[in-house]
Design a protein around this motif. Structure first.
Motif, PDB file in Angstrom:
ATOM      1  N   ALA B 313      38.919  40.206  50.543  1.00 52.52           N
ATOM      2  CA  ALA B 313      38.534  41.480  50.200  1.00 52.52           C
ATOM      3  C   ALA B 313      37.027  41.092  49.253  1.00 52.52           C
ATOM      4  CB  ALA B 313      39.320  42.263  49.513  1.00 52.52           C
ATOM      5  N   GLU B 314      36.426  42.022  49.448  1.00 50.04           N
ATOM      6  CA  GLU B 314      35.191  42.293  48.555  1.00 50.04           C
ATOM      7  C   GLU B 314      34.869  43.586  47.804  1.00 50.04           C
ATOM      8  OE1 GLU B 314      30.618  40.485  48.389  1.00 50.04           O
ATOM      9  OE2 GLU B 314      31.085  42.341  49.788  1.00 50.04           O
ATOM     10  N   VAL B 315      34.670  43.702  46.373  1.00 51.40           N
ATOM     11  CA  VAL B 315      34.879  44.880  45.793  1.00 51.40           C
ATOM     12  C   VAL B 315      33.454  44.967  45.082  1.00 51.40           C
ATOM     13  CG1 VAL B 315      35.735  46.562  44.236  1.00 51.40           C
ATOM     14  CG2 VAL B 315      37.257  44.977  45.579  1.00 51.40           C
ATOM     15  N   LEU B 316      32.791  46.098  45.249  1.00 50.15           N
ATOM     16  CA  LEU B 316      31.218  45.899  44.423  1.00 50.15           C
ATOM     17  C   LEU B 316      31.607  47.259  43.528  1.00 50.15           C
ATOM     18  CD1 LEU B 316      28.544  45.731  47.001  1.00 50.15           C
ATOM     19  CD2 LEU B 316      29.595  44.104  45.533  1.00 50.15           C
ATOM     20  N   MET B 317      31.597  46.935  42.301  1.00 47.98           N
ATOM     21  CA  MET B 317      31.991  48.087  41.332  1.00 47.98           C
ATOM     22  C   MET B 317      30.487  48.452  40.535  1.00 47.98           C
ATOM     23  SD  MET B 317      35.108  46.159  39.505  1.00 47.98           S
ATOM     24  CE  MET B 317      34.986  47.446  38.086  1.00 47.98           C
ATOM     25  N   ASP B 318      29.997  49.670  40.540  1.00 50.47           N
ATOM     26  CA  ASP B 318      28.837  49.978  39.910  1.00 50.47           C
ATOM     27  C   ASP B 318      29.024  50.029  38.312  1.00 50.47           C
ATOM     28  OD1 ASP B 318      26.439  51.072  38.982  1.00 50.47           O
ATOM     29  OD2 ASP B 318      26.269  52.491  40.494  1.00 50.47           O
ATOM     30  N   CYS B 319      28.252  49.319  37.342  1.00 46.08           N
ATOM     31  CA  CYS B 319      28.943  49.378  36.216  1.00 46.08           C
ATOM     32  C   CYS B 319      27.721  50.206  35.545  1.00 46.08           C
ATOM     33  CB  CYS B 319      28.852  48.120  35.366  1.00 46.08           C
ATOM     34  SG  CYS B 319      27.592  46.701  35.783  1.00 46.08           S
ATOM     35  N   GLY B 320      26.720  50.560  36.053  1.00 44.08           N
ATOM     36  CA  GLY B 320      25.886  51.282  35.537  1.00 44.08           C
ATOM     37  C   GLY B 320      24.713  50.424  35.088  1.00 44.08           C
ATOM     38  N   ALA B 321      23.937  50.766  33.930  1.00 43.72           N
ATOM     39  CA  ALA B 321      22.915  49.727  33.223  1.00 43.72           C
ATOM     40  C   ALA B 321      23.510  48.963  32.584  1.00 43.72           C
ATOM     41  CB  ALA B 321      21.814  50.731  32.604  1.00 43.72           C
ATOM     42  N   TYR B 322      24.691  48.839  31.903  1.00 41.86           N
ATOM     43  CA  TYR B 322      24.955  47.915  31.016  1.00 41.86           C
ATOM     44  C   TYR B 322      26.599  47.491  31.465  1.00 41.86           C
ATOM     45  CZ  TYR B 322      20.944  49.156  28.503  1.00 41.86           C
ATOM     46  OH  TYR B 322      19.646  49.519  28.295  1.00 41.86           O
ATOM     47  N   GLY B 323      27.073  46.384  31.276  1.00 42.46           N
ATOM     48  CA  GLY B 323      28.283  45.937  31.805  1.00 42.46           C
ATOM     49  C   GLY B 323      29.656  46.749  31.437  1.00 42.46           C
ATOM     50  N   GLY B 324      29.898  46.795  30.302  1.00 45.93           N
ATOM     51  CA  GLY B 324      30.825  47.557  29.655  1.00 45.93           C
ATOM     52  C   GLY B 324      32.173  47.007  30.310  1.00 45.93           C
ATOM     53  N   GLU B 325      33.182  48.187  30.492  1.00 48.45           N
ATOM     54  CA  GLU B 325      34.437  47.882  30.837  1.00 48.45           C
ATOM     55  C   GLU B 325      34.700  47.145  32.315  1.00 48.45           C
ATOM     56  OE1 GLU B 325      37.428  48.022  29.376  1.00 48.45           O
ATOM     57  OE2 GLU B 325      36.766  49.043  27.288  1.00 48.45           O
ATOM     58  N   GLN B 326      33.451  47.567  33.228  1.00 51.37           N
ATOM     59  CA  GLN B 326      33.440  47.168  34.327  1.00 51.37           C
ATOM     60  C   GLN B 326      33.693  45.536  34.368  1.00 51.37           C
ATOM     61  OE1 GLN B 326      32.102  50.048  33.655  1.00 51.37           O
ATOM     62  NE2 GLN B 326      33.904  50.919  34.866  1.00 51.37           N
ATOM     63  N   VAL B 327      33.125  44.811  33.728  1.00 49.41           N
ATOM     64  CA  VAL B 327      33.104  43.262  33.408  1.00 49.41           C
ATOM     65  C   VAL B 327      34.392  42.989  33.408  1.00 49.41           C
ATOM     66  CG1 VAL B 327      32.391  41.404  31.881  1.00 49.41           C
ATOM     67  CG2 VAL B 327      30.722  43.241  32.607  1.00 49.41           C
ATOM     68  N   PHE B 328      35.168  43.430  32.408  1.00 49.02           N
ATOM     69  CA  PHE B 328      36.455  43.118  32.440  1.00 49.02           C
ATOM     70  C   PHE B 328      37.396  43.387  33.516  1.00 49.02           C
ATOM     71  CE2 PHE B 328      41.079  44.499  31.867  1.00 49.02           C
ATOM     72  CZ  PHE B 328      41.576  43.598  31.457  1.00 49.02           C
ATOM     73  N   LEU B 329      37.103  44.537  34.126  1.00 49.39           N
ATOM     74  CA  LEU B 329      37.861  45.439  35.282  1.00 49.39           C
ATOM     75  C   LEU B 329      37.808  44.472  36.547  1.00 49.39           C
ATOM     76  CD1 LEU B 329      37.528  49.033  34.614  1.00 49.39           C
ATOM     77  CD2 LEU B 329      39.628  47.705  34.301  1.00 49.39           C
ATOM     78  N   THR B 330      36.534  43.660  36.685  1.00 47.95           N
ATOM     79  CA  THR B 330      36.713  42.697  37.707  1.00 47.95           C
ATOM     80  C   THR B 330      38.019  41.911  38.132  1.00 47.95           C
ATOM     81  OG1 THR B 330      35.497  41.055  36.694  1.00 47.95           O
ATOM     82  CG2 THR B 330      34.085  42.473  37.900  1.00 47.95           C
ATOM     83  N   THR B 331      38.555  41.626  36.929  1.00 46.83           N
ATOM     84  CA  THR B 331      39.907  40.812  36.830  1.00 46.83           C
ATOM     85  C   THR B 331      41.041  41.802  37.520  1.00 46.83           C
ATOM     86  OG1 THR B 331      39.542  39.727  34.748  1.00 46.83           O
ATOM     87  CG2 THR B 331      41.886  40.117  35.425  1.00 46.83           C
ATOM     88  N   MET B 332      40.867  43.125  37.616  1.00 46.85           N
ATOM     89  CA  MET B 332      42.179  43.974  37.814  1.00 46.85           C
ATOM     90  C   MET B 332      42.428  43.996  39.394  1.00 46.85           C
ATOM     91  SD  MET B 332      43.859  44.010  35.241  1.00 46.85           S
ATOM     92  CE  MET B 332      45.195  45.087  35.923  1.00 46.85           C
ATOM     93  N   THR B 333      41.106  43.730  40.339  1.00 47.22           N
ATOM     94  CA  THR B 333      41.498  44.055  41.754  1.00 47.22           C
ATOM     95  C   THR B 333      42.468  42.938  42.162  1.00 47.22           C
ATOM     96  OG1 THR B 333      39.598  42.206  42.020  1.00 47.22           O
ATOM     97  CG2 THR B 333      39.186  44.612  41.943  1.00 47.22           C
ATOM     98  N   ALA B 334      42.685  41.754  41.332  1.00 40.71           N
ATOM     99  CA  ALA B 334      43.700  40.512  41.898  1.00 40.71           C
ATOM    100  C   ALA B 334      45.010  41.069  41.886  1.00 40.71           C
ATOM    101  CB  ALA B 334      43.438  39.579  40.871  1.00 40.71           C
TER     102      ALA B 334
END
Lengths: 167, 771
Positions: B313-334
């Motif tokens: 699987a591949e997931v593309l998450m739009d974090c907008g202009a700054y990383g924020g929580e989405q950086v952490f949340l890349t972990t949670m797809t696992a």
């Protein structure tokens, strides 16, 4: 000069007649129970009574309440102004509020003052309402936390004594 | 002495804050903005990207009532999660519509807003990346050309170009399984939009500069995060920041990040006055740290026995202009796409992607909600393509006792399997089959979905003081956002531990000057992490009490019990000493009675070497859910009505069962909004189109059915008393259950949310054209 009564207290205020009633209450009188959530008339969180009728305080200009009687959540069900009302923690002023407490209906609480101000007169006017009629009466008040069922449970509970007496 | 039985803590305790909330007496942060405070307003960029040529604040300073202005020079630090990429005010470049450029404090809000218009702004526009496609295209313009210069706060994430963070899971031989001719390959793709939290209290803060420190009174879920980030961006010591939190009028994750609080702090410092900052509803909508839009591609190789041999699987998450929580949340797809089901081998690549759009954030169960939607739609597509029964497939493949998850963590207990059985027993469907036609001509659909999320454990601290009037004070940095954790859960724990009535437990309002470190109210962690710290604090208090009681009663401590406000000999109820008397004795000999407790993530082991860029390798407390939705679809209008909704939720131990049920009802309602009509979109310039309640509809009383909830207890948990977080997870499976039910009703392949009537009609028109 706008002259009105708020929770029984006569007031004369010198302000722009286009000032939203919700700002008059919150900013000028410190009555923060009415919440300015959407300011578009969609959420109902700022509902107050003007001459006994529920009104959206965000869309009501101060000029239109000149000479009127405004009751806010702070004054609901209390005959005296809140400042001289006896402090009695045990007694919530309406059956609806008591039922909301009993049903654990409250979460963040921001919508509840408006919910109470909108629903209490409806229940008083039509005590025979069933659950679905109450649900329809709630469409002007939004809540982001509860999913509404507990609020409905509370309204049904508040009407039960009258409905049982009528049977 | 033996600690009280977990069952002794269980109680449908009413909320202590309900009375004031019902009479309008509760004063949220937005109700504390009068009384001499200046009012602040923020100047925001209009375009998505550009170089700041001119930003002249001087004209604003000469406007009536203006007391101070602030801009990038006042906030030198960068903040972020994983990567420090985010300035408080745009510095040199604008990267998103609505980015703060400057702020003004004035005597009135009208004066502050008027002064914003006097600021001279000139921005030389740059081309912008507004979509995930544009941002990941070869040669895409970089949102952060200087991304290499940012401080990396956590190691291991792959970062390049517009990829703010990439996390991977690689376990087993994925390519070999997909190349195996005996495997059936099923491929799916999904897309979701943004969801806005719409807490009824917007983000708001009142700042005061006192004795060389800033005091922030604010509507936040994470006072210690506000303390740290405010210090980081202002370039002052964290100890110079004090954060206190009045009752919070809804958060849902939006207030888990620090955002506007430092702006109020800077203006308070510059003016020497109290400064109040409250976002208008339009500003709140335009700058909401939404659940992000995302694209999910997922493929599975199914072996001849009907088991999942491999998943890619591949997931593309739009974090907008700054990383924020989405950086952490890349972990949670696992733990979502890679969780729930046994997988022979797995490869997951998850990318948080920069775009020139407003940054996103955390929203109740975060990417778990749309990953569960994608996973469960994919699972039903597997079943449809292979001719398998979807309920049977789930029963046969969900993780059970001893099975491993995507990162190799070992699951204990057959929790999902048991929960599926309980749903089977509880389900009384309108029609026996998963699809059909109702007597009124509408299309009927039913679906049952599984989901797994986690409790975001992590550091919490608690101190319990026991007084000689028989009351206790609980000091933590916990915040009551409406979930009941602070109003119900924690006082129940302390009361049961100390043998006093819950109303004798005073819960101290969050104050970073008074409490120890806490990660904040989010991730279903409050009752678990603060509860564990409170339990430990109570154990220290109990030890002092029982030691003194043993001496007074001439009975070994092991034979004593604390109940009904007394230390009693367990075998003779009524014989003992009142706690006030006991505390008085200890005060006289040793001093006041207090205990301290601390808790953090224990760190569940994973399989070494199979993850990269992960913030956590395994989930310490899994939380499972099984949902069933029954819907009626009007083929003429595309309208979806929810006929019935059932939840079986893994709660460990339900400390306050009635409050848990309240969370389930409310969480399902929010999930129905996301599934059916809530969507934040942006215009051609990247700005958010929805400005408030008229353009962003949240569910009303007519939209939400009564949710039948079954609380599944006994699933293993390292939480105190065996509890799990119960407030976050109710939203998890809702879009999955609704989407699968709509797919069954219409015989259509649902690949996107929300299922608005136009989207449903388009699906129905394309019926038969399955790809």
């Amino acid at each position: 000069m706008i002259r009105l009564r708020v929770n029984g207290e006569p007031l004369a205020l010198d302000l722009d007649p286009m000032t939203p009633l919700v700002d008059l209450l919150r900013r000028d009188l410190g009555l923060t129970g009415a919440k300015a959530v959407c300011r578009e008339g969609f959420c109902g969180a700022c509902t107050v009574h003007v001459d006994g009728e529920p009104r959206l305080a965000c869309l009501t200009p101060a000029g239109l309440v000149d000479g009127r009687e405004v009751v806010t959540i702070e004054g609901l069900g209390r005959n005296a102004p809140p400042s001289v009302a006896p402090v009695d923690d045990a007694a919530l002023p309406t059956a609806l509020q008591r039922a909301m407490l009993e049903e654990d209906a409250v979460q963040c609480g921001m919508c509840f003052p408006g919910m109470v101000m909108a629903l209490a007169p409806v229940l008083e006017a039509e005590p025979s309402m069933d659950r679905e009629a109450i649900r329809r009466a709630m469409t002007g008040n939004l809540c982001r936390c509860t999913g509404y069922e507990r609020i409905l449970d509370a309204a049904v509970l508040a009407l039960r004594p009258q409905q049982e007496a009528a049977e | 002495m033996s600690a009280p039985d977990p069952a002794a803590h269980v109680l449908d305790l009413p909320r202590r804050d309900a009375r004031d909330k019902l009479t309008g007496a509760t004063r949220y942060t937005v109700d504390r903005m009068g009384a001499g405070a200046l009012h602040a307003a923020i100047l925001r960029a209009t375009g998505p990207a550009g170089r700041i040529v001119t930003l002249d604040l001087a004209p604003a300073l000469s406007m009536p009532g203006v007391r101070g202005v602030a801009a990038a020079a006042d906030a030198p630090g960068l903040h972020g999660i994983g990567v420090a990429d985010h300035p408080l005010f745009a510095r040199g470049h604008v990267r998103q519509p609505g980015e703060p450029l400057a702020a003004v404090a004035a005597d009135t809000l009208d004066q502050a807003r008027a002064a914003l218009k006097a600021i001279v702004v000139e921005i030389d526009p740059d081309p912008a990346c507004l979509t995930l496609d544009e941002a990941v295209a070869p040669g895409a313009r970089l949102v952060h050309p200087d991304w290499r210069d940012y401080a990396t706060l956590v190691e291991g994430g792959n970062r390049r170009d517009n990829i703010a963070w990439e996390a991977r899971v690689d376990r087993g031989e994925v390519d070999a399984a997909f190349a195996d001719p005996t495997m059936r390959i099923v491929e799916s793709a999904y897309e979701v939009g943004r969801q806005s939290h719409v807490p009824f209290e917007p983000r708001a803060a009142v700042a005061r500069w006192e004795d060389g420190r800033v005091h922030l009174e604010c509507s936040t879920q994470a006072p210690w995060t506000v303390r740290r980030v405010t210090a980081e961006v202002m370039g002052i010591a964290p100890s110079q920041v004090r954060v206190t939190v009045p009752p919070v009028g809804g958060g849902f994750g939006l207030k888990f990040d620090c955002s506007i609080e430092p702006i109020a702090a800077i203006l308070a410092r510059k003016t020497g006055r109290a400064v109040a900052l409250e976002l208008s509803r339009a500003e709140e909508a335009a700058s909401c740290l939404c659940r992000e839009n995302a694209r999910i591609r997922i493929s599975s190789a199914i072996d001849p026995q009907g088991h999942i041999a491999a998943r890619d699987a591949e997931v593309l998450m739009d974090c907008g202009a700054y990383g924020g929580e989405q950086v952490f949340l890349t972990t949670m797809t696992a733990h979502t796409l890679g969780g729930n089901y046994r997988l022979g081998a797995v490869r997951l690549v998850t990318k948080a992607v920069y775009t020139n759009t407003p940054p996103n954030g955390a929203f109740r169960a975060c990417n778990g909600v749309y990953c569960t939607f994608a996973l469960e739609r994919h699972t039903d597509e597997i079943c449809a393509q292979l001719g398998l029964d979807p309920l049977e497939f789930r029963r046969a493949n969900v993780v059970g006792d001893g099975d491993i998850g995507a990162t190799g963590q070992v699951f204990r207990g057959n929790v999902l399997g048991e929960m599926l059985e309980r749903m089977e027993d509880a389900s009384v469907p309108v029609l026996p089959a998963l699809s059909g036609t109702l007597p009124d001509g509408r299309l009927y659909g039913r679906a049952r979905t599984v989901g797994t999320w986690f409790v975001f454990v992590g550091p919490s601290s608690a101190t319990v003081h026991l007084h000689d009037d028989g009351s206790a004070t609980l000091v933590t940095a916990g915040v009551e956002i409406g979930s009941g954790s602070m109003a119900q859960g924690l006082p129940q724990i302390v009361a049961a531990q100390l043998g006093i009535a819950p109303d004798k437990v005073v819960v101290r309002q969050a104050d970073t000057d008074a409490s120890g470190l806490d990660m904040g109210v989010g991730g279903g962690r409050t009752t678990v992490s603060l509860g564990a710290a409170s339990l430990e604090a109570c154990a220290a208090v109990r030890a002092q009490l029982l030691e003194a009681a043993a001496e007074m009663l001439q009975t070994p401590a092991s034979g004593l019990i604390l109940r009904d406000g007394r230390a009693e000999i367990a075998a003779s109820p009524g014989a003992g000493v009142p706690i006030p008397e006991l505390v008085g004795r200890i005060q006289a000999s040793l001093g006041p009675v207090a205990g301290h407790g601390a808790f953090t993530a224990p760190g569940e082991p994973a399989m070494p070497g199979c993850t990269a860029g992960h913030f956590i390798e395994a989930i310490d407390i899994p939380v499972h859910a099984v949902h069933e939705a029954e819907i009626a679809l009007d083929p003429d209008t595309g309208h979806v009505e929810v006929l019935a909704y059932r939840v079986v939720q893994d709660v460990g131990l339900a400390l306050n069962p009635r409050a848990v049920r309240g969370q389930i009802q409310g969480g399902v309602a929010q999930g129905l909004g996301y599934a059916l009509h809530e969507e934040i979109t942006h215009d051609a310039a990247g700005a958010i189109r929805q400005t408030g309640f008229e353009t962003y509809r949240i569910p009303g009383a007519l939209d939400v059915p009564r949710v039948e909830a079954i609380l599944h207890e006994g699933g293993p948990s390292i939480g105190p008393l065996g509890i799990k977080g119960a407030g976050e997870v109710p939203i998890l499976n809702v879009p999955a259950a609704i989407a699968c039910a709509v797919a069954n009703a219409g015989g259509v392949r649902v690949g996107a949310l929300p299922l608005t009537p136009p989207r449903v009609l388009a699906l129905l028109r394309g019926r038969g054209g399955r790809d």
